[in-house]
Design a protein around this motif. Structure first.
Motif, PDB file in Angstrom:
ATOM      1  N   ALA A  82      73.085  36.385  50.258  1.00 32.63           N
ATOM      2  CA  ALA A  82      71.946  35.566  50.679  1.00 32.63           C
ATOM      3  C   ALA A  82      72.219  34.091  50.424  1.00 32.63           C
ATOM      4  CB  ALA A  82      70.687  36.003  49.942  1.00 32.63           C
ATOM      5  N   ALA A  83      72.867  33.776  49.290  1.00 32.61           N
ATOM      6  CA  ALA A  83      73.123  32.382  48.934  1.00 32.61           C
ATOM      7  C   ALA A  83      74.201  31.755  49.809  1.00 32.61           C
ATOM      8  CB  ALA A  83      73.537  32.291  47.463  1.00 32.61           C
ATOM      9  N   VAL A  84      75.202  32.555  50.219  1.00 32.00           N
ATOM     10  CA  VAL A  84      76.329  32.011  50.983  1.00 32.00           C
ATOM     11  C   VAL A  84      76.138  32.189  52.487  1.00 32.00           C
ATOM     12  CG1 VAL A  84      78.810  32.188  51.403  1.00 32.00           C
ATOM     13  CG2 VAL A  84      77.941  32.346  49.068  1.00 32.00           C
ATOM     14  N   ALA A  85      75.808  33.403  52.909  1.00 31.87           N
ATOM     15  CA  ALA A  85      75.675  33.672  54.339  1.00 31.87           C
ATOM     16  C   ALA A  85      74.306  33.281  54.879  1.00 31.87           C
ATOM     17  CB  ALA A  85      75.950  35.146  54.626  1.00 31.87           C
ATOM     18  N   GLY A  86      73.339  33.058  54.004  1.00 36.65           N
ATOM     19  CA  GLY A  86      72.029  32.603  54.437  1.00 36.65           C
ATOM     20  C   GLY A  86      70.968  33.678  54.327  1.00 36.65           C
ATOM     21  N   ALA A 132      70.700  37.714  55.493  1.00 38.00           N
ATOM     22  CA  ALA A 132      70.415  38.720  54.470  1.00 38.00           C
ATOM     23  C   ALA A 132      69.152  39.493  54.795  1.00 38.00           C
ATOM     24  CB  ALA A 132      70.280  38.048  53.102  1.00 38.00           C
ATOM     25  N   GLY A 133      68.160  38.815  55.353  1.00 38.82           N
ATOM     26  CA  GLY A 133      66.895  39.461  55.626  1.00 38.82           C
ATOM     27  C   GLY A 133      66.929  40.419  56.794  1.00 38.82           C
ATOM     28  N   THR A 134      67.959  40.339  57.630  1.00 39.80           N
ATOM     29  CA  THR A 134      68.034  41.224  58.799  1.00 39.80           C
ATOM     30  C   THR A 134      69.216  42.170  58.745  1.00 39.80           C
ATOM     31  OG1 THR A 134      69.299  39.561  60.034  1.00 39.80           O
ATOM     32  CG2 THR A 134      66.914  39.522  60.283  1.00 39.80           C
ATOM     33  N   ALA A 135      70.045  42.084  57.700  1.00 43.49           N
ATOM     34  CA  ALA A 135      71.279  42.877  57.643  1.00 43.49           C
ATOM     35  C   ALA A 135      71.023  44.307  57.202  1.00 43.49           C
ATOM     36  CB  ALA A 135      72.271  42.209  56.695  1.00 43.49           C
ATOM     37  N   HIS A 136      71.937  45.189  57.590  1.00 44.33           N
ATOM     38  CA  HIS A 136      71.906  46.590  57.182  1.00 44.33           C
ATOM     39  C   HIS A 136      72.853  46.764  55.991  1.00 44.33           C
ATOM     40  CE1 HIS A 136      70.044  47.952  61.073  1.00 44.33           C
ATOM     41  NE2 HIS A 136      70.632  46.848  61.488  1.00 44.33           N
ATOM     42  N   ALA A 137      72.314  47.086  54.829  1.00 40.33           N
ATOM     43  CA  ALA A 137      73.156  47.367  53.674  1.00 40.33           C
ATOM     44  C   ALA A 137      73.871  48.692  53.894  1.00 40.33           C
ATOM     45  CB  ALA A 137      72.318  47.419  52.400  1.00 40.33           C
ATOM     46  N   MET A 138      75.149  48.771  53.535  1.00 44.38           N
ATOM     47  CA  MET A 138      75.880  50.015  53.755  1.00 44.38           C
ATOM     48  C   MET A 138      76.896  50.253  52.650  1.00 44.38           C
ATOM     49  SD  MET A 138      78.284  48.866  56.974  1.00 44.38           S
ATOM     50  CE  MET A 138      79.158  50.415  56.922  1.00 44.38           C
ATOM     51  N   ASP A 139      77.203  51.519  52.411  1.00 50.33           N
ATOM     52  CA  ASP A 139      78.210  51.919  51.439  1.00 50.33           C
ATOM     53  C   ASP A 139      78.679  53.320  51.830  1.00 50.33           C
ATOM     54  OD1 ASP A 139      79.872  52.329  49.323  1.00 50.33           O
ATOM     55  OD2 ASP A 139      78.403  51.886  47.765  1.00 50.33           O
ATOM     56  N   GLU A 140      79.763  53.387  52.587  1.00 47.65           N
ATOM     57  CA  GLU A 140      80.258  54.652  53.126  1.00 47.65           C
ATOM     58  C   GLU A 140      81.612  55.009  52.501  1.00 47.65           C
ATOM     59  OE1 GLU A 140      78.761  56.706  55.319  1.00 47.65           O
ATOM     60  OE2 GLU A 140      76.977  55.405  55.372  1.00 47.65           O
ATOM     61  N   HIS A 141      81.818  56.293  52.241  1.00 48.45           N
ATOM     62  CA  HIS A 141      83.059  56.786  51.654  1.00 48.45           C
ATOM     63  C   HIS A 141      83.623  57.900  52.534  1.00 48.45           C
ATOM     64  CE1 HIS A 141      82.031  55.010  47.600  1.00 48.45           C
ATOM     65  NE2 HIS A 141      80.838  55.079  48.162  1.00 48.45           N
ATOM     66  N   SER A 142      84.958  57.962  52.640  1.00 43.30           N
ATOM     67  CA  SER A 142      85.591  59.071  53.341  1.00 43.30           C
ATOM     68  C   SER A 142      87.095  59.044  53.103  1.00 43.30           C
ATOM     69  CB  SER A 142      85.311  58.998  54.847  1.00 43.30           C
ATOM     70  OG  SER A 142      85.985  60.033  55.537  1.00 43.30           O
ATOM     71  N   SER A 143      87.628  60.135  52.586  1.00 44.34           N
ATOM     72  CA  SER A 143      89.081  60.345  52.450  1.00 44.34           C
ATOM     73  C   SER A 143      89.786  59.159  51.809  1.00 44.34           C
ATOM     74  CB  SER A 143      89.693  60.632  53.825  1.00 44.34           C
ATOM     75  OG  SER A 143      89.075  61.736  54.437  1.00 44.34           O
ATOM     76  N   GLY A 144      89.272  58.695  50.693  1.00 44.97           N
ATOM     77  CA  GLY A 144      89.921  57.604  49.981  1.00 44.97           C
ATOM     78  C   GLY A 144      89.611  56.230  50.518  1.00 44.97           C
ATOM     79  N   LEU A 145      88.746  56.136  51.512  1.00 43.07           N
ATOM     80  CA  LEU A 145      88.336  54.848  52.083  1.00 43.07           C
ATOM     81  C   LEU A 145      86.883  54.583  51.716  1.00 43.07           C
ATOM     82  CD1 LEU A 145      89.832  55.249  55.670  1.00 43.07           C
ATOM     83  CD2 LEU A 145      90.818  53.915  53.802  1.00 43.07           C
ATOM     84  N   ALA A 160      61.839  38.144  52.014  1.00 42.54           N
ATOM     85  CA  ALA A 160      61.936  37.011  51.106  1.00 42.54           C
ATOM     86  C   ALA A 160      63.239  37.055  50.326  1.00 42.54           C
ATOM     87  CB  ALA A 160      60.758  37.014  50.135  1.00 42.54           C
ATOM     88  N   ALA A 161      64.387  36.932  51.017  1.00 36.99           N
ATOM     89  CA  ALA A 161      65.668  36.843  50.329  1.00 36.99           C
ATOM     90  C   ALA A 161      65.742  35.462  49.664  1.00 36.99           C
ATOM     91  CB  ALA A 161      66.796  37.033  51.328  1.00 36.99           C
ATOM     92  N   PRO A 162      66.567  35.237  48.616  1.00 33.74           N
ATOM     93  CA  PRO A 162      67.603  36.160  48.217  1.00 33.74           C
ATOM     94  C   PRO A 162      67.195  37.167  47.156  1.00 33.74           C
ATOM     95  CG  PRO A 162      67.884  34.104  47.060  1.00 33.74           C
ATOM     96  CD  PRO A 162      66.696  33.932  47.952  1.00 33.74           C
ATOM     97  N   GLU A 163      66.099  37.003  46.490  1.00 38.57           N
ATOM     98  CA  GLU A 163      65.808  37.835  45.333  1.00 38.57           C
ATOM     99  C   GLU A 163      65.595  39.287  45.756  1.00 38.57           C
ATOM    100  OE1 GLU A 163      65.930  36.699  42.196  1.00 38.57           O
ATOM    101  OE2 GLU A 163      65.813  38.794  41.671  1.00 38.57           O
ATOM    102  N   GLY A 164      66.513  40.155  45.350  1.00 41.57           N
ATOM    103  CA  GLY A 164      66.335  41.578  45.575  1.00 41.57           C
ATOM    104  C   GLY A 164      66.800  42.081  46.926  1.00 41.57           C
ATOM    105  N   MET A 165      66.649  41.332  47.975  1.00 45.19           N
ATOM    106  CA  MET A 165      66.969  41.763  49.329  1.00 45.19           C
ATOM    107  C   MET A 165      66.492  43.194  49.565  1.00 45.19           C
ATOM    108  SD  MET A 165      70.689  40.151  50.121  1.00 45.19           S
ATOM    109  CE  MET A 165      70.839  41.150  51.598  1.00 45.19           C
ATOM    110  N   ASN A 166      65.165  43.385  49.570  1.00 47.03           N
ATOM    111  CA  ASN A 166      64.589  44.729  49.685  1.00 47.03           C
ATOM    112  C   ASN A 166      64.688  45.235  51.114  1.00 47.03           C
ATOM    113  OD1 ASN A 166      63.716  44.757  46.971  1.00 47.03           O
ATOM    114  ND2 ASN A 166      62.024  43.407  47.538  1.00 47.03           N
TER     115      ASN A 166
END
Length: 596
Positions: free
Chosen positions: A209-213, A217-230, A341-347
């Motif tokens: 939020a602080a660097v990219a704006g 941050a307020g419209t982005a999709h948070a993601m964390d995907e895992h598969s076969s060592g990636l 209301a980013a950056p705090e929390g980015m709910n």
């Protein structure tokens, strides 16, 4: 013929510097990476005249021991690797042992450092590749490197530097990329004595939020995907936050910022369903994999990599980002179409998944939207008006009915927008854009499964066509059949359409046919179904979607809302624009100054 001769060490270093030190930003990148490799948790950067006159990086890292200091400016001297095995699984940002030597060959450099166990600091200076002997100095734990008068001894290279503002801009870009890669490290940046940035250590969400704006941050999709060592984590920007350039694209591999063609291609493919035209996606993504699976020793600048199994990486990145972008309205965060209301929390506020809704699909009402539009609607007056408003009131949702993610329709505004009420407040829907996305996804599914159902027209639609259109219809009749069209020439300048895709039955057949033939003629029959399938289906969906100013009943509007909730990527139309927007009760109260 000139004889072969050995080059001097100074000339060798300056040749290497041409690859490593392109401008002040290149120097800054190398120094920041050294600080991170040294375990620094606080790094400060100070620039003068865009880094051309002076560039200084100070950190609180491990420092350099006095015995090792004389090797600091030596070529191919490094603490990062010691064997071929180390080179094949590089875990540090730096490893080539070229940076300080290259910088020292084309600038004046002062290095002051102190380890935690040393009684005092030591300093070492170099100028044009010639360095002195270490001297005792005062300095807290960590290292400071000050680079002055870049290219003072190679004026031919110095003249290629740009203005102070331009060079500072490049330095700021490097600073931001490194800061994004390590949210656990505090960074500060000064230029000509003025503080430009101060970033506290914290979460990845706050740093993004602080660097990219905050808007990103307020419209982005948070993601964390895992598969076969990636693993792919970070933030995939919403298509509604598209850009005219690639300036908001940040991809990291094992913490290293890279510009990689394979990753860029995978990401472009992931976004092609929701982002068309000349717009570019925004993202901050971190790919992690076994260091043995990626070769970082490809280019001296270390911004290029080579994957040992590029196909697997490409498929993983493509599917991971596609999954993040493909949530239906019932699965996607409301933040994808409304600022938070980013950056705090980015709910990233989640809406219940469709499987938990238990809503019925009013198929008959939805199909009614595909029938030809009714004639002119009279404006009610007197008793008729009261009856009309009574029907709206009777169709309004009850408290129990507002559990659906997009709520239930209460009105249509100017024949363009649907107004719906849900538990959070008011939902505004662009009915054409939403219907366009629904049709697009249905068309794509039908084409992929070769299940495009056709509807035979009671009376064939005939229209004038130019000779190229007639020739295209004859030549690519098989392709048109795959797309659900039975089209044949009547004459050299006329075509007849006998069948169309069932889901496009309400479209203007002649207009749709002209657009379809134009796409097929431009790209060719085979390529239009493969490389340009998305553009083709987008065109078909646009022509088939319910048109603006088409009155809908409350039942039809609710049917559209339910379809949106179970359609992938329904938060954006085929051109990347939002299809719906949530206004909370707090937003509405603020508009009307309630509570003041």
């Amino acid at each position: 013929m000139p004889s072969i001769r050995l080059l001097s060490d100074t000339l060798i270093s300056q040749i290497a510097a041409g690859e490593v030190v392109e401008r002040p930003a290149s120097v800054l990148k190398e120094l920041l990476e050294n600080s991170l490799d040294a375990g620094a948790t606080e790094i400060s950067v100070s620039l003068m005249q865009g880094g051309i006159k002076q560039l200084k990086v100070t950190d609180n890292g491990a420092g350099i021991g006095a015995p090792d200091l004389p090797l600091a400016f030596a070529r191919h001297a490094t603490s990062k690797i010691a064997s071929l095995d180390d080179l094949e699984q590089v875990r540090s940002l730096g490893f080539r042992g070229e940076a300080l030597a290259s910088i020292a060959s084309v600038a004046r450099i002062d290095l002051t450092t102190r380890t935690a166990s040393a009684p005092h600091a030591w300093s070492l200076s170099a100028e044009g590749g010639v360095h002195g002997v270490p001297q005792p100095a005062a300095h807290p734990g960590g290292t400071s490197v000050e680079v002055s008068d870049l290219y003072f001894n190679t004026p031919a290279r110095r003249k290629f530097l740009r203005t102070e503002a331009t060079e500072f801009g490049h330095c700021e870009d490097v600073y931001q990329r490194v800061a994004l890669s390590r949210p656990d490290v505090a960074f500060s940046l000064k230029h000509n004595g003025r503080v430009i940035s101060h970033l506290q250590d914290g979460t990845a969400a706050r740093r993004v939020a602080a660097v990219a704006g905050e808007e990103f941050a307020g419209t982005a999709h948070a993601m964390d995907e895992h598969s076969s060592g990636l693993r792919l984590a970070g933030f995939a920007g919403s298509p509604s936050f598209s850009r005219s350039s690639r300036d908001a694209q940040f991809a990291f591999v094992n913490g290293r910022f890279v510009r990689d063609k394979l990753l860029s291609h995978a990401l472009r493919q992931a976004y092609q369903d929701v982002l068309h035209g000349n717009r570019h996606a925004a993202y901050v993504l971190f790919l992690e994999l076994d260091p043995q699976g990626v070769d970082v020793n490809v280019h001296p600048a270390k911004t290029e990599v080579r994957f040992r199994d590029g196909r697997a990486v490409h498929q993983f990145v493509f599917h991971a980002v596609s999954k993040a972008l493909s949530g239906s309205a019932a699965q996607t965060s409301a933040a994808t179409v409304q600022p938070v209301a980013a950056p705090e929390g980015m709910n990233f506020r989640r809406i219940p998944s469709q499987s938990s809704l238990g809503v019925e699909q009013p198929a008959a009402a939805y199909q009614a939207m595909f029938s030809p539009p009714p004639g002119p609607v009279a404006v009610p007056s007197g008793g008729t008006a009261r009856a009309a408003y009574q029907s709206i009131r009777d169709g309004a949702p009850t408290e129990a009915e507002t559990d659906a993610p997009l709520g239930y329709a209460i009105a249509q505004l100017h024949g363009i927008y649907i107004l719906a009420q849900n538990r959070q407040g008011l939902v505004l829907v662009d009915m054409h854009a939403a219907h366009e996305r629904i049709l697009y996804e249905k068309l794509k599914g039908a084409l992929d499964t070769r299940g495009m159902s056709m509807q035979k027209l009671l009376i064939p639609v005939t229209f004038n066509a130019d000779r190229l259109e007639v020739a295209t219809a004859e030549e690519h009749a098989g392709v048109l059949q795959q797309l659900g069209f039975d089209m044949a020439p009547l004459s050299p300048t006329a075509l007849a359409v006998r069948s169309v895709p069932s889901m496009l039955a309400s479209a203007d057949v002649a207009e749709l046919s002209h657009a379809l033939l134009r796409e097929v003629r431009e790209y060719g029959g085979s390529r239009v179904l493969t490389e340009h399938q998305h553009e083709l289906l987008s065109t078909m969906a646009c022509h088939g979607a319910v048109r603006a100013h088409r009155p809908l009943t409350v039942t039809e509007m609710n049917a559209l809302l339910r379809e949106m909730e179970v359609t992938e990527r329904s938060g954006q139309c085929n051109h990347g624009r939002p299809t719906w927007y949530q206004m909370s009760m707090a937003d509405l109260d603020k508009l009307f100054l309630r509570g003041r």
